[in-house]
Design an enzyme around this catalytic site. Structure first.
Site, PDB file in Angstrom:
ATOM      1  N   GLY A   1       0.820  -1.199   0.000  1.00 54.24           N
ATOM      2  CA  GLY A   1       0.000   0.000   0.000  1.00 54.24           C
ATOM      3  C   GLY A   1       0.850   1.243   0.000  1.00 54.24           C
TER       4      GLY A   1
ATOM      5  CD  GLN B   1       3.330   5.802   2.653  1.00 57.30           C
ATOM      6  OE1 GLN B   1       2.348   5.251   2.168  1.00 57.30           O
ATOM      7  NE2 GLN B   1       4.342   5.135   3.171  1.00 57.30           N
TER       8      GLN B   1
ATOM      9  CB  CYS C   1       5.226   2.118   7.225  1.00 56.86           C
ATOM     10  SG  CYS C   1       4.680   3.601   6.373  1.00 56.86           S
ATOM     11  CG  LEU C   2       6.475   1.110   1.150  1.00 59.49           C
ATOM     12  CD1 LEU C   2       5.804   1.455  -0.167  1.00 59.49           C
ATOM     13  CD2 LEU C   2       7.590   0.090   0.934  1.00 59.49           C
TER      14      LEU C   2
ATOM     15  CG  HIS D   1      -0.440   1.024   7.592  1.00 56.80           C
ATOM     16  ND1 HIS D   1       0.558   0.632   8.446  1.00 56.80           N
ATOM     17  CD2 HIS D   1       0.148   1.812   6.655  1.00 56.80           C
ATOM     18  CE1 HIS D   1       1.707   1.179   8.046  1.00 56.80           C
ATOM     19  NE2 HIS D   1       1.474   1.891   6.962  1.00 56.80           N
ATOM     20  CD  GLU D   2      -1.183   2.129   2.889  1.00 57.08           C
ATOM     21  OE1 GLU D   2      -0.776   3.284   2.656  1.00 57.08           O
ATOM     22  OE2 GLU D   2      -0.414   1.205   3.202  1.00 57.08           O
TER      23      GLU D   2
ATOM     24  CG  HIS E   1       0.286   6.780   5.538  1.00 50.79           C
ATOM     25  ND1 HIS E   1       1.475   7.197   6.095  1.00 50.79           N
ATOM     26  CD2 HIS E   1       0.436   5.452   5.299  1.00 50.79           C
ATOM     27  CE1 HIS E   1       2.309   6.163   6.190  1.00 50.79           C
ATOM     28  NE2 HIS E   1       1.697   5.082   5.726  1.00 50.79           N
TER      29      HIS E   1
END
Ligand code: NI
Length: 179
Positions: free
Chosen positions: A47, A52, A106-107, A148-149, A152
């Site tokens: 995701g 991000q 997480c990225l 989670h997404e 953000h």
């Protein structure tokens, strides 16, 4: 299409509250969505949310099939078993009292994984790229990934759920590795 640079924690842009997109989508927003998908697959991740890549809009892309344990595809064959989903202006209408704990990463917080406890089931309302509204319930890994997404989009990271000490250690590690 272009692979965008993924912002790494700590970065103030990851803490901004995103604004809704308006319909019909502009060419610029469509390009951002395409770039987000390409960036997510390249990373690779399950995701990616617009903040991000430094874009403060309510956009997230996911592909929970791509890396799920149930459907492991051949990494040498990109494109196989993909299930790209685009979520615009998402809003949770309901979250279950029942909770579940999953290991998250997480990225924007590379090489870091921690257990996070969240509602086990959610009801979501969102819009697709044509501006059509959808409503659906999600459970298990999809429910986790979506929560989670969409955190953000509220300027929130999964490490915010950890103890202040653990968060401090992670922030220190990120600064050392990526600054
Ligand atoms: Ni993330």
């Amino acid at each position: 299409m272009a692979i965008r640079k993924i912002l790494i924690h700590p970065d103030d842009r990851l803490r901004e509250i995103s604004k809704p997109v308006s319909f019909p989508l502009s060419d610029a927003v469509k390009q951002i969505i395409e770039d987000m998908a390409e960036t997510m697959y390249d990373a690779p991740g399950v995701g990616l949310a617009a903040p991000q890549i430094g874009v403060s809009l309510q956009i997230a892309v996911t592909d929970t099939l791509w890396r799920s344990d149930e459907v492991r595809h051949d990494p040498d064959k990109p494109g196989a078993d993909r299930d790209l989903k685009v979520w615009l202006n998402p809003e949770f209408l309901w979250k279950s009292d029942e909770i579940e704990t999953w290991e998250e990463g997480c990225l924007s917080v590379p090489e870091t994984y921690a257990n996070v406890t969240r509602p086990a089931a959610v009801r979501l309302r969102w819009f697709d790229m044509e501006g059509k509204q959808h409503e659906q319930d999600f459970t298990a890994f999809e429910a986790v990934a979506l929560q989670h997404e969409f955190d953000h989009l509220l300027g929130k990271l999964f490490i915010d759920y950890l103890s202040p000490l653990k968060r401090k250690m992670i922030t220190k590690k990120m600064k050392k590795l990526y600054k």
